[in-house]
Design an enzyme around this catalytic site. Sequence first.
Site, short mmCIF file in Angstrom:
data_model
loop_
_atom_site.label_atom_id
_atom_site.label_comp_id
_atom_site.label_asym_id
_atom_site.label_seq_id
_atom_site.Cartn_x
_atom_site.Cartn_y
_atom_site.Cartn_z
N PRO A 1 0.78 -1.24 0.00
CA PRO A 1 0.00 0.00 0.00
C PRO A 1 0.81 1.28 0.00
O PRO A 1 0.24 2.37 -0.09
CB PRO A 1 -0.79 -0.11 1.31
CG PRO A 1 0.11 -0.89 2.20
CD PRO A 1 0.82 -1.88 1.32
N ASP B 1 3.20 1.02 -11.97
CA ASP B 1 2.11 1.98 -12.06
C ASP B 1 2.23 3.06 -10.99
O ASP B 1 3.14 3.04 -10.16
CB ASP B 1 0.74 1.28 -12.01
CG ASP B 1 0.50 0.54 -10.71
OD1 ASP B 1 0.81 1.08 -9.64
OD2 ASP B 1 -0.02 -0.60 -10.77
N LYS C 1 -0.95 4.04 -14.11
CA LYS C 1 -2.39 3.87 -13.89
C LYS C 1 -2.82 4.47 -12.56
O LYS C 1 -2.30 4.14 -11.50
CB LYS C 1 -2.76 2.38 -13.92
CG LYS C 1 -2.59 1.74 -15.29
CD LYS C 1 -3.03 0.30 -15.28
CE LYS C 1 -4.51 0.20 -15.06
NZ LYS C 1 -4.98 -1.20 -15.11
N GLY D 1 0.63 -1.59 -7.32
CA GLY D 1 0.28 -1.20 -5.97
C GLY D 1 -0.67 -2.20 -5.34
O GLY D 1 -1.54 -2.77 -6.01
N GLY D 2 -0.51 -2.43 -4.03
CA GLY D 2 -1.39 -3.36 -3.34
C GLY D 2 -1.13 -4.80 -3.74
O GLY D 2 0.01 -5.25 -3.77
N ASP D 3 -2.20 -5.52 -4.09
CA ASP D 3 -2.12 -6.91 -4.51
C ASP D 3 -2.59 -7.03 -5.95
O ASP D 3 -3.60 -6.42 -6.33
CB ASP D 3 -3.00 -7.78 -3.61
CG ASP D 3 -2.96 -9.24 -4.02
OD1 ASP D 3 -2.11 -9.97 -3.51
OD2 ASP D 3 -3.79 -9.64 -4.87
N THR E 1 -2.53 -5.89 0.83
CA THR E 1 -3.59 -5.06 0.26
C THR E 1 -3.93 -3.87 1.14
O THR E 1 -3.98 -3.98 2.37
CB THR E 1 -4.86 -5.90 0.00
OG1 THR E 1 -5.92 -5.02 -0.40
CG2 THR E 1 -5.30 -6.64 1.25
N MET F 1 -11.02 2.71 -4.49
CA MET F 1 -11.17 3.55 -5.69
C MET F 1 -12.54 4.22 -5.75
O MET F 1 -13.13 4.35 -6.82
CB MET F 1 -10.93 2.73 -6.95
CG MET F 1 -9.56 2.08 -7.01
SD MET F 1 -9.35 0.97 -8.43
CE MET F 1 -10.40 -0.40 -7.94
N GLY G 1 -2.87 5.98 3.12
CA GLY G 1 -2.51 5.18 4.29
C GLY G 1 -1.15 4.53 4.19
O GLY G 1 -0.70 4.15 3.11
#
Length: 498
Positions: free
Chosen positions: A13, A36, A58, A89-91, A119, A172, A201
């Site tokens: 994250p 991204d 993105k 980013g994230g998973d 995530t 999102m 975060g």
Amino acid sequence: MSTGKVWLVGAGPGDCGLFTLKGYQVLMQADVVVYDSLVGDGVLAMIPDTAVTINVGKRASHHTMVQEEINQVLLREAEAGHRVVRLKGGDPFLFGRGGEELELLTERGIPYEVVPGVTSSIAVPAYNGIPVTHRDFTSSLHIITGHKRAGEDYNINFKALVETEGTLVFLMGVTALPDICRGLLDAGMNPEMPAAILQKGTTAGQKRIVATVGTLPDEVKRRGIETPAIIVVGKVCCLAGDFAWYERLPLAGYKVLVTRPKELISTMSERLRAQGAEVLELPAIETVPVPDNLRLREACANLEQYQWIAFTSPTGVRVFFDALKVFETDVRKLAHMKVAAIGEGTRKALQERGFFVDLMPEVYDGAALGAALAAVCGRDEQILLPRAEAGSMEILDQLAGFQVDDIPTYQTVYRRQEFIDEARLFDEGNVDCAVFTSASTVKGFVEATPGLDYSRVTAACIGRQTKACADSFGMKTYMSEKATIDSLVRLVIELRKE
């Protein structure tokens, strides 16, 4: 390989400490990195400089490259025989469109692996003191995309979500917050249900607004929010005030740039992160041995002529002992010599090689080391001084009249990161402080940021020479009380309080 391979890697994250070990290992071996806009700066800074980087940019409503083109890039680079890391980013499989990227690779027979990432739907609430499940409040968690195409209605069964009585996390969905709250209320949710929006975060830009489903849109209008952000709805949001551990750390909300030699793992960064800072660690300089160093070879062949050896940096220690191996010089030839170190870091580097120093000045700089040596050395004793090619003359000024063999052993090369615009980060006020541990790292930073107004840079400096170098470029400088990592960390905490 005639055909390459693709790894879909989740970058987490934002906090680079949440990047997985496997993700890091894969990234270090990449030939090509396709990344991204949601990948954190700290993770981007880890990309090896040998890798080709492709920014597909993105982010909500703003795409440098559409998804179909990204799929083709992955295919093209893999077919060229490259090890391709798709850094997301994230998973990659949680609203990351990772499945779409694998469809074309599967069709063309390209091998691939998936490296899951932490995530934001769980990590960001955790950094804000919100446990997404708690048996006193809820036993289920539901993650929903808040994104929808312009002009279309949500394809979400809000009634079913309300009936679960679970925690709802919308990713999102910042621009659609009023529609989301209205959908929940129309489906029968209590308007007093706690709800929160969580901005950026796990990073220094973290911000939290806690309200209710009925009032959250108005609170966001009043207080403002930036993307990326997530929406959390559920009774667990009422725990944020009690459990918000991250913001209580001394350096929470503070973004620090740490410059370092490329080959060194930064203890400074570890200490700052432990205090809550978001650290962007950039290798502004690289130290390389002086090539074909005949003077050092001769000195290593005649170590018996020296009574003292003095080191002015941990890098100098590393390069010297590496040279002993290259020249096949037995370390026991140092047994008769006394050892001097400029400070704690250098002393530690020597101890790691089995050497305990005989001399270390109270003030950690070249002039103090030279003065300390002059006080204990006889005029007939010889001092070996293996150090940087562009080393300060202060130590030699203090040793005028003594027998000193000053041998350059390494050079400093300045480097730039192509995919992190340091100057823009400072111009936009996205970095609070730069930390410098040597004059050479100051110069490396300047080389990497042409055109920057350096009066905008708050510089925390480890010693007098480092501060003088930062002063020469017009930075707003502060110097730690002692030339140690601990003292420099304390200085950064004091700057955070101002």
